[in-house]
Design a protein around this motif. Structure first.
Motif, PDB file in Angstrom:
ATOM      1  N   SER A   1       2.797  -6.367  -3.397  1.00  0.00           N
ATOM      2  CA  SER A   1       2.352  -5.996  -4.738  1.00  0.00           C
ATOM      3  C   SER A   1       3.470  -5.362  -5.563  1.00  0.00           C
ATOM      4  O   SER A   1       3.277  -5.046  -6.728  1.00  0.00           O
ATOM      5  CB  SER A   1       1.136  -5.084  -4.656  1.00  0.00           C
TER       6      SER A   1
ATOM      7  N   MET B   1      -4.492 -13.404  -3.708  1.00  0.00           N
ATOM      8  CA  MET B   1      -5.306 -12.194  -3.495  1.00  0.00           C
ATOM      9  C   MET B   1      -5.230 -11.721  -2.049  1.00  0.00           C
ATOM     10  O   MET B   1      -5.256 -10.538  -1.767  1.00  0.00           O
ATOM     11  CB  MET B   1      -6.752 -12.471  -3.868  1.00  0.00           C
TER      12      MET B   1
ATOM     13  N   ASN C   1      -2.489  -9.552  -1.728  1.00  0.00           N
ATOM     14  CA  ASN C   1      -2.502  -8.515  -2.764  1.00  0.00           C
ATOM     15  C   ASN C   1      -1.399  -8.724  -3.802  1.00  0.00           C
ATOM     16  O   ASN C   1      -0.732  -7.787  -4.223  1.00  0.00           O
ATOM     17  CB  ASN C   1      -2.382  -7.127  -2.124  1.00  0.00           C
TER      18      ASN C   1
END
Ligand SMILES: Nc1ncnc2c1ncn2[C@@H]1O[C@H](COP(=O)(O)OP(=O)(O)O)[C@@H](O)[C@H]1O
Ligand SMILES: [Mg+2]
Length: 386
Positions: A12, A33, A36
């Protein structure tokens, strides 16, 4: 060797800027996703399939220099889900130290079917014979080579921008624009191999898939995995895909569309430097999906195992002929009663004939069983309008 940088990877911490916000982008976000990842999207359509899913969604032109440049400035890694984008802006971002994958000069080659053909020719990659023309008038110069497929050099997709020219006396449908005149191939099947390459130079292919086209729309209707081809053809297809990825030096995923001729020759049709329709089944039917593989490649992570986890058929859900307007889906309940049937809807508000509205992947213990189910699904699942 212990890779300290990778061991400390914080997904991230890098923002990905994606040009395009269609269904390919939507499935890339879905996959991101799991790691992340923050993926921003740029698309001209404010209701694009990624609108509600992107970390940040920007409405804007993909071909305007300033829009693409300003969007890219806010990301660490820039990628695409459509190749018709402003390459000059991407080159500038690359110059300023941004990671742009696939690299802008590769997008530039691939977004022009003429440059693609020249690349094949220069690198001894087998491809159907062709001539480059600037306008309709020049077509008649090649009358002894008919029939042709005429392809717009730029901007075509999903069969739009491709027309079959049967004889020189009927050029009514011909395009009057820079295009490739490609000699018709009397092929046995069309196959596709998706290949990924990361910055370290690691390269991995997916097993070949077989594509069945809708003759009216010139776009894929069914896809079969694994392809029903001989081992020798599979091997040649894999070799060509790897060779092309290495010769381009691409970072990211590359779909390689091929023709298998009746004499068993493999010819390259065209390339797409992004996730591709011919890899959708990989979400359910391969150990690693094409979307995860693209993310792994552009983040310089180890590439995933591409092995099959199940035979599969993918069916493109196309807007039904004769319907245009707000989309409604018919037969959803019946379809969902069948096991191994995975529906993907792209969230497009409006349907029109042959628009790609979604896809359905059918996994089964054998390709025969998957094909039978796919035929049933095709009969019952329809996109119509209110
Ligand atoms: N030279 C050719 N011979 C026979 N069929 C072709 C030829 N070129 C294209 N086609 C058919 O048209 C389809 C679309 O052409 P393609 O160049 O892949 O354009 P698109 O960008 O729309 O995918 C191909 O998948 C194939 O079915
Ligand atoms: Mg194609």
């Amino acid at each position: 060797m212990y890779n300290f940088e990778l061991a400390m990877f914080n997904p991230s911490s890098k923002t990905i800027g994606m040009l395009g916000g269609g269904q390919l982008g939507r499935m890339l976000i879905q996959s991101g996703m799991d790691l992340n990842l923050a993926i921003n999207a740029l698309d001209p359509d404010k209701n694009a399939p990624c609108h509600y899913l992107a970390n940040k969604f920007t409405q804007g032109s993909l071909t305007d220099y300033d829009t693409v440049y300003n969007f890219g400035k806010k990301a660490d890694v820039i990628t695409i889900e459509i190749e018709n984008v402003n390459v000059d802006a991407l080159k500038q971002l690359e110059k300023e130290g941004k990671e742009v994958y696939p690299q802008p000069h590769i997008i530039e080659t691939i977004q022009d079917k003429g440059l693609q053909k020249i690349f094949f020719q220069r690198n001894n990659i087998p491809t159907p014979d062709f001539f480059l023309i600037d306008n309709k008038e020049q077509i008649s110069k090649y009358k002894e080579f008919f029939p042709f497929f005429q392809k717009l050099r730029k901007g075509g997709y999903d069969g739009k921008g491709v027309v079959k020219l049967a004889d020189v006396d009927n050029l009514r449908n011909a395009f009057d624009a820079p295009s490739v005149l490609e000699r018709l191939v009397d092929f046995k099947t069309e196959i596709s191999v998706i290949v990924a390459r990361n910055k370290k130079g690691e390269v991995k292919t997916f097993p070949a898939v077989e594509c069945a086209f809708n003759p009216e729309a010139n776009l894929v209707e069914f896809l079969f995995s694994p392809a029903q081809i001989t081992r020798a053809i599979e091997k040649e297809a894999q070799r060509l895909a790897i060779d092309i990825a290495n010769k381009l030096g691409i970072i990211g995923i590359l779909a390689v569309e091929m023709f298998v001729t009746k004499s068993g020759e493999v010819l390259i049709n065209e390339l797409a430097p992004r996730p591709h329709n011919s890899g959708h089944h990989s979400i359910e039917a391969n150990i690693t999906s094409q979307f995860e593989q693209h993310l792994r490649a552009i983040l310089n992570l180890p590439l995933g195992d591409t092995g099959l986890s199940s035979p599969a058929v993918m069916l493109n859900v196309l807007g039904e002929k004769g319907y245009e307007g707000d989309a409604v889906y018919e037969g959803i309940e019946e379809t969902m009663q069948m096991s191994g049937v995975h529906i993907h809807l792209y969230g497009k508000e409006k349907t029109k004939p042959f628009r790609k509205m979604g896809h359905i992947t059918i996994t089964a213990p054998s390709i025969k069983e998957a094909k039978d189910k796919a035929n049933t699904v095709k009969d019952i699942f329809k996109v119509i309008s209110k």
